[in-house]
Design a protein around this motif. Structure first.
Motif, PDB file in Angstrom:
ATOM      1  N   HIS A 114     -54.128  -0.401 -17.775  1.00 61.74           N
ATOM      2  CA  HIS A 114     -53.050   0.261 -18.504  1.00 61.74           C
ATOM      3  C   HIS A 114     -53.246   0.193 -20.015  1.00 61.74           C
ATOM      4  O   HIS A 114     -52.390   0.699 -20.749  1.00 61.74           O
ATOM      5  N   LYS A 138     -55.694   6.433 -15.669  1.00 67.63           N
ATOM      6  CA  LYS A 138     -54.437   6.240 -16.379  1.00 67.63           C
ATOM      7  C   LYS A 138     -54.361   7.139 -17.613  1.00 67.63           C
ATOM      8  O   LYS A 138     -54.018   8.299 -17.507  1.00 67.63           O
ATOM      9  N   HIS A 139     -54.725   6.622 -18.785  1.00 69.05           N
ATOM     10  CA  HIS A 139     -54.545   7.415 -20.004  1.00 69.05           C
ATOM     11  C   HIS A 139     -55.292   8.746 -19.968  1.00 69.05           C
ATOM     12  O   HIS A 139     -54.800   9.749 -20.470  1.00 69.05           O
ATOM     13  N   PHE A 295     -49.267   3.097 -21.889  1.00 66.73           N
ATOM     14  CA  PHE A 295     -49.426   4.005 -20.755  1.00 66.73           C
ATOM     15  C   PHE A 295     -48.063   4.409 -20.212  1.00 66.73           C
ATOM     16  O   PHE A 295     -47.820   5.572 -19.895  1.00 66.73           O
ATOM     17  N   TYR A 320     -45.323   3.630 -10.916  1.00 74.42           N
ATOM     18  CA  TYR A 320     -45.845   2.350 -11.395  1.00 74.42           C
ATOM     19  C   TYR A 320     -44.751   1.282 -11.441  1.00 74.42           C
ATOM     20  O   TYR A 320     -44.639   0.510 -12.390  1.00 74.42           O
ATOM     21  N   ALA A 413     -51.604  10.976 -13.405  1.00 68.87           N
ATOM     22  CA  ALA A 413     -52.286   9.675 -13.527  1.00 68.87           C
ATOM     23  C   ALA A 413     -53.250   9.508 -12.394  1.00 68.87           C
ATOM     24  O   ALA A 413     -52.929   9.641 -11.265  1.00 68.87           O
TER      25      ALA A 413
END
Length: 413
Positions: A114, A138-139, A295, A320, A413
């Motif tokens: 994250h 993620k990002h 994130f 999440y 994501a």
């Protein structure tokens, strides 16, 4: 990633596979590893697969980071390693943990899934441990791939061999499904059929999670433990949400990951702008120091179910979530409970992780819904901010472009 971290980096098909490789190298089977109880259960099962006994750490209630002051001295003496989480991008106290690990002669491993843009004490997260794992799901939104970063570059060949020994041959159907998935998901969102698609998966028995946590299946898990260390024995738990986690990546995956990674600074700038917007709301816990490109921004709300439903009505998905904490989820049969569980329980119950790319819209929805901020109970173990020097809590990464307004639309994501 080498330039960004100043460390040797090895590409891996997934963060979870990279973590397993690191655990097997640095930790002997039967060891005990300190980790966060507010974490993805997949990571918990990867730790078990490596033949280790998870020990749940006490957390700060305001941001879900490891509270080193609440770890008893007797517990430090029995550890084989420490694994950070850097939940949602909020950095765990890596300098303190590094010092404790050095004093105990044990490795520090960083889960930076994250936190690819988070900086702590002037250094990027992932630059403190003996090894760190990063996710490109993620990002960047690549949905595949990650990196294993190494403090000792001489280990790269050995770690690459360990990775390769665990890989499964790539499959054309899996590669085609990966290529088509973003278009299919965009089409379902555009037609507002996401809910219908999920209902169909549940009806067909293809949905792997019906609750926040996956089914523990304790009797099967006990049998798998008798075969550990073994990733194969734990595959049915380790693959949840990502069945390609150990596949040899095909050219489509590599090209998309490379393209999206090339736009990382632009993406981080958008996350930083959205984070700053959300940290200005009444639902954000005050924190010293500059904002990080998180994130997800964990807003603390009194009634998370109501807040989640309000956001869902505007097609803003809250994901999440890691509730209940792992020691309540798995029990002392499979993990050592936290010596001070109140902070983790409170944070897990009230944290509403909001995508900073939807910051403006999410803040407006929560405001119209009359969402009330959660107030920490006096018994929740947190440190006073004054005890942590501001420079230790991090700075915005110097390589980021100037912040710009957050984009609208789902991050993916």
């Amino acid at each position: 990633m080498r330039r960004r971290l100043g460390r040797e980096c090895l590409y891996v098909p997934s963060c979870r596979l990279g973590l397993y490789v690191a655990l097997r190298h640095w930790c002997r089977p039967g060891g005990r590893i300190l980790m966060s109880p507010v974490n993805d259960d997949v990571i918990f099962f990867v730790v078990l697969a490596a033949g280790l006994r998870p020990v749940q750490a006490p957390l700060r209630a305001d941001d879900g980071t490891i509270d080193t002051d609440a770890v008893p001295e007797s517990l430090w003496r029995g550890l084989s390693a420490v694994l950070t989480t850097n939940l949602y991008g909020n950095p765990d106290p890596a300098p303190e943990l590094r010092a404790r690990c050095d004093a105990s002669g044990i490795p520090l491993l960083e889960d930076a899934a994250h936190a690819i843009g988070t900086v702590l004490a002037g250094r990027p997260v992932g630059g403190f441990g003996d090894a760190a794992v990063f996710s490109l799901s993620k990002h960047t939104g690549a949905g595949t791939g990650g990196f294993l970063a190494l403090a000792d570059p001489a280990l790269r060949k050995e770690m690459a061999q360990a990775r390769d020994a665990l890989l499964a041959p790539g499959r054309l159907p899996a590669e085609l499904a990966y290529g088509l998935r973003p278009y299919a998901e965009a089409g379902l969102r555009g037609l507002r059929l996401t809910g219908a698609a999920r209902a169909a998966l549940r009806l067909l028995g293809l949905e792997e999670r019906t609750e926040i946590r996956m089914a523990l299946r304790p009797d099967e898990l006990a049998r798998a433990l008798r075969r550990s260390p073994s990733l194969d024995a734990f595959d049915s738990w380790a693959r949840v949400d990502m069945h390609s986690y150990r596949l040899v990546p095909g050219p489509l995956r590599l090209r998309r990951a490379e393209r999206l990674l090339g736009r990382l600074d632009e993406r981080l700038a958008a996350h930083l702008a959205g984070t700053q917007r959300l940290l200005d709301t009444e639902w954000a816990a005050p924190r010293p120091g500059p904002a990080q490109p998180l994130f997800r921004v964990p807003l603390l709300v009194e009634d998370r179910a109501a807040a989640t439903a309000a956001l869902a009505r505007h097609r803003i998905t809250v994901g999440y979530l890691y509730d209940p904490p792992l020691d309540r989820y798995a029990g002392d049969r499979f993990t050592d409970p936290s010596p001070a569980p109140a902070g983790a329980s409170w944070f897990a119950r009230h944290a509403l992780p909001v995508d900073p790319l939807r910051a403006e819209q999410a803040a407006a929805v929560l405001d119209r819904a009359g969402t009330r901020p959660a107030r920490q109970p006096r018994t929740a173990p947190t440190r006073a901010p004054a005890r942590v020097p501001p420079h230790v809590l991090g700075h915005a990464a110097p390589s980021l472009a100037a912040p710009r307004p957050p984009r609208r639309g789902d991050a993916g994501a």
